[in-house]
Design an enzyme around this catalytic site. Structure first.
Site, PDB file in Angstrom:
ATOM      1  N   LEU A   1       0.852  -1.198   0.000  1.00  0.00           N
ATOM      2  CA  LEU A   1       0.000   0.000   0.000  1.00  0.00           C
ATOM      3  C   LEU A   1       0.882   1.241   0.000  1.00  0.00           C
ATOM      4  CD1 LEU A   1      -3.142   0.087   2.259  1.00  0.00           C
ATOM      5  CD2 LEU A   1      -2.086   2.143   1.332  1.00  0.00           C
ATOM      6  N   ALA A   2       1.361   1.619  -1.165  1.00  0.00           N
ATOM      7  CA  ALA A   2       2.326   2.707  -1.267  1.00  0.00           C
ATOM      8  C   ALA A   2       2.268   3.274  -2.683  1.00  0.00           C
ATOM      9  CB  ALA A   2       3.734   2.188  -0.950  1.00  0.00           C
ATOM     10  N   GLU A   3       1.610   4.413  -2.827  1.00  0.00           N
ATOM     11  CA  GLU A   3       1.354   4.921  -4.176  1.00  0.00           C
ATOM     12  C   GLU A   3       2.622   5.365  -4.885  1.00  0.00           C
ATOM     13  OE1 GLU A   3      -0.508   5.695  -1.570  1.00  0.00           O
ATOM     14  OE2 GLU A   3      -2.457   4.835  -2.068  1.00  0.00           O
TER      15      GLU A   3
ATOM     16  N   GLN B   1      -6.101   3.919  -6.294  1.00  0.00           N
ATOM     17  CA  GLN B   1      -7.427   3.467  -5.868  1.00  0.00           C
ATOM     18  C   GLN B   1      -8.491   4.581  -5.933  1.00  0.00           C
ATOM     19  OE1 GLN B   1      -7.782   1.441  -1.891  1.00  0.00           O
ATOM     20  NE2 GLN B   1      -7.958  -0.273  -3.298  1.00  0.00           N
ATOM     21  N   PHE B   2      -8.110   5.791  -5.507  1.00  0.00           N
ATOM     22  CA  PHE B   2      -9.031   6.937  -5.562  1.00  0.00           C
ATOM     23  C   PHE B   2      -8.230   8.187  -5.910  1.00  0.00           C
ATOM     24  CE2 PHE B   2     -11.694   4.156  -3.011  1.00  0.00           C
ATOM     25  CZ  PHE B   2     -12.975   4.441  -3.461  1.00  0.00           C
TER      26      PHE B   2
ATOM     27  N   GLY C   1      -7.995  11.208  -4.710  1.00  0.00           N
ATOM     28  CA  GLY C   1      -7.286  11.951  -3.681  1.00  0.00           C
ATOM     29  C   GLY C   1      -6.034  11.248  -3.181  1.00  0.00           C
TER      30      GLY C   1
ATOM     31  N   HIS D   1     -11.984  10.990  -1.551  1.00  0.00           N
ATOM     32  CA  HIS D   1     -12.485   9.931  -2.426  1.00  0.00           C
ATOM     33  C   HIS D   1     -13.299  10.455  -3.596  1.00  0.00           C
ATOM     34  CE1 HIS D   1     -11.288   7.644   1.097  1.00  0.00           C
ATOM     35  NE2 HIS D   1     -11.418   6.530   0.416  1.00  0.00           N
TER      36      HIS D   1
END
Lengths: 321, 375
Positions: free
Chosen positions: A55-57, A79-80, A82, A126
């Site tokens: 989990l690390a953009e 994922q979204f 923001g 989101h």
């Protein structure tokens, strides 16, 4: 076929066509993505081609860059909207500039998929519209389909592109159904499209708001005003000819967008239309936008997001000149 | 574990005597196997790049370069690790790896192009003469993710972990103590550990991130950070070229063998400024600089080689080579003209882009409007 299924089919086709295409993102494997856009792709293509990443953009985009350097064509899911900002540095200082830094010796065939925009009643971060940040960055291409057919074709074209493509998916339209013509020829990545013809006012927009523009055009029709609707589809570069042709015909233009208006895509298109079609204009180009505030809590999004009534108000103002 | 308790791999002390630390024991057979020619090469590398580095610093002072990040003091960490890499390995430098890039074959003039404002890149990483060396990265730590993705690609393609060290590939990525605070370095370690990448994280702890001391970056030895991600990590005396070589060789071979990523903290010191834009006298004491100058990696290696009987002629020859390389760099730097104006529009995209084409055409037309009498 729903928009999300069309995207899924387009992604699947791209993976079948090119074994170097791989998907990476959070929850895109077993879950199939929080919007199910990548559903069953990991089942059918394996964990090496559909990666459930940590989990690390920034990590997703940064490692995609390294993978592209070894010849892969990564498709990253953010994922979204923001949550693209933790990856913003990698996108703008690295991905966008690496071809230039390498003086053309390196291509960056990476697609960043970003579900964006409002109308889903979500919590903070989101439902944002960050597209202008990316259109402001040289080296990136930015597109946003608004129909299932465009989604199916444009995602394949985006993956085929040797340049990085920011692929903005209007998430409120994921469940919207439409015809997908898998036999037709590909939709060019950078082409705007007249989706409804009319003669009095040109309505222009991108993404989810194209549907709203069509609603406004139908309402205007019932009041005797004929609106032409143009879907920009490609936010960078913009395909101006269909827009200019329409404005030369109608003499009036309204640009509608969910994003804030200040320094937005609508601002850019409005300025360009005024530069290139000044003598055809009967009225100033008007913009209808989200307000220049943070995206509000969901219970207020109806206030924030332009609806058909706000678009029609602008149509009336335009006609009053 | 405190700094004093953290094992340090060292074989040469500050006076160049061969006095291995306990942590160096496993590496001694590898160090014993280094040939005399290789030992001399290590020394030669360090002296020549220092001469080039000093010349480049001077060129900046004389207005020939916009900026120069000096590598003086860090030669042993760089030479040891770069000489440990195999030809098929890929190097991801930060922006101070002048010794590393030169050893891999990159012409120092290509770094000058970046620092003079002639180019944003300088060299072609895919050209075999550049030894699989990627471009410098100026945004701190960004390259750690690129290296990790690259190493993921190698693993996915079966280019590592086959058991053949002569063909299996690995990646080595360089970054500093300042960059070790960047999120990208941490995310890179998460990805590397998750995907068991064939990769070595090579941290040069030179003690200062411009004016901010390493104690502000971390209250614990930096080697513990990578260990915290499950990455086997070693702390080495970065001013000892032999120790740097040995730990890098082992880490790279382990990484290429499919054992997953490895990390090295090379404890060294930047004797000069961070770049020519700052002034170290504003933020650190001369006593500290002096104590590190006494641990200079070149002096140490010279004493070691002298102890082994290297001739005065050898040292003279190396000095001459350094002076020649520096002079060559100077003469070629001042000859570098500006790039053609069209470069502004070149390679923004890989495929045609109407906005760029329009602006290029507009500029051409604008420029041609001045022909024939206009100023």
């Amino acid at each position: 076929m729903p928009f999300s299924k069309a995207l899924n089919a387009g992604l699947r086709k791209a993976m079948e066509d090119d074994p170097r295409v791989l998907m990476m993102g959070e929850d895109i494997g077993k879950l199939g993505g929080v919007f199910r856009v990548t559903e069953h792709l990991q089942r059918d293509f394996g964990e090496r081609r559909v990666l459930d990443t940590p989990l690390a953009e920034s990590g997703i985009v940064g490692t995609a860059i390294g993978l592209a350097m070894t010849g892969f064509r990564p498709v990253c899911e953010i994922q979204f909207d923001g949550f693209v900002f933790p990856a913003f540095d990698q996108i703008t200082t690295q991905l966008a500039k690496l071809t230039n830094r390498h003086e053309g010796r390196l291509s960056m065939p990476i697609v960043i998929r970003i579900p964006y925009g409002g109308h889903i009643g979500a919590v903070e971060h989101h439902q944002e519209s960050p597209e202008a940040y990316f259109t402001h960055t040289p080296g990136l291409r930015v597109v946003s389909p608004s129909t299932p057919n465009d989604a199916y074709w444009m995602i394949q074209e985006a993956i085929r592109s040797n340049d990085p493509v920011i692929f903005m998916e209007p998430k409120s339209r994921y469940w919207q159904k439409g015809e997908v013509d898998v036999e037709s020829s590909a939709v060019p990545l950078h082409s705007s499209r007249v989706v409804r013809t009319g003669s009095d006012v040109t309505l222009v927009g991108h993404g989810a708001i194209v549907t709203t523009l069509l609603q406004a055009a139908a309402l205007a029709e019932s009041e005797g005003t004929s609106c032409e609707v143009v879907d920009v589809r490609s936010l960078s570069p913009v395909d101006y000819e269909p827009i200019l042709d329409s404005v030369r015909k109608t003499g009036r233009m309204v640009y509608a967008q969910e994003a804030q208006g200040f320094t937005s895509l609508g601002s850019e298109v409005a300025a360009t239309v005024m530069e290139r079609a000044f003598y055809a204009l009967e009225a100033p180009v008007l913009r209808v936008s989200g307000y220049d505030t943070p995206f509000p809590p969901a219970k207020l999004e109806g206030t924030y997001l332009p609806d058909a009534d706000r678009i029609l108000e602008a149509v009336d103002r335009s006609l009053a000149y | 574990m405190t700094t004093s308790e953290t094992p340090l791999v060292r074989v040469l002390d500050a006076t160049g005597r061969f006095t291995p630390s306990d942590a160096a024991e496993p590496y001694l057979p590898l160090i014993d196997a280094i040939t005399d020619a290789e030992l001399e090469q290590f020394y030669r590398d360090m002296v020549v790049i220092r001469a080039i580095d000093v010349q480049a610093t001077n060129l900046q002072r004389q207005g020939q370069l916009a900026l120069w990040p000096p590598s003086r003091g860090q030669e042993a960490a760089q030479v040891g690790s770069a000489r440990a890499a195999r030809p098929q390995d890929t190097i991801f430098p930060s922006y101070r790896e002048h010794a590393v890039t030169r050893i891999r074959g990159v012409d120092p003039l290509d770094i000058i192009k970046l620092m003079r404002g002639v180019s944003h890149g300088g060299w072609d990483p895919s050209d075999p003469k550049n030894g699989n060396t990627r471009l410098y990265t100026l945004v701190l730590g960004s390259q750690a993710l690129h290296a990790t993705g690259y190493a993921m690609g190698l693993a996915f393609d079966g280019k590592s972990g086959t058991g053949d060290v002569d063909s299996d590939q690995a990646v080595i990525v360089y970054y500093g103590d300042g960059a070790s605070s960047q999120g990208d370095v941490h995310e890179a370690m998460v990805f590397a550990a998750s995907y068991k990448t064939p990769e070595v994280f090579f941290l040069q702890n030179n003690h200062w991130a411009i004016s901010v001391p390493v104690s502000t970056q971390s209250p614990v030895p930096l080697v513990q950070r990578s260990a915290g991600y499950g990455i086997p990590s070693v702390r080495v005396d970065g001013n000892d070229v032999l120790a740097s070589y040995a730990v890098s060789r082992v880490a790279l071979d382990e990484a290429r063998s499919g054992l997953g990523p490895r990390a090295i903290e090379a404890v060294t010191y930047r004797l000069g400024a961070h770049t020519t834009s700052d002034d170290p006298t504003k933020y650190r004491g001369s006593d500290e600089e002096q104590s590190w100058a006494e641990r200079d990696p070149i002096i140490r290696m010279r004493a070691f080689l002298e102890g082994r009987g290297a001739s005065a002629a050898f040292f003279d020859d190396v000095e001459t080579e350094g002076a020649d390389a520096a002079e060559d760099l100077r003469s070629r730097t001042v000859e570098l003209g500006p790039p053609p104006a069209s470069k502004v529009f070149d390679h923004v995209y890989s495929e045609p882009h109407p906005l760029i084409d329009e602006q290029r055409a507009w500029r051409d037309s604008y420029e041609s409007s001045f022909e024939g009498g206009a100023k």
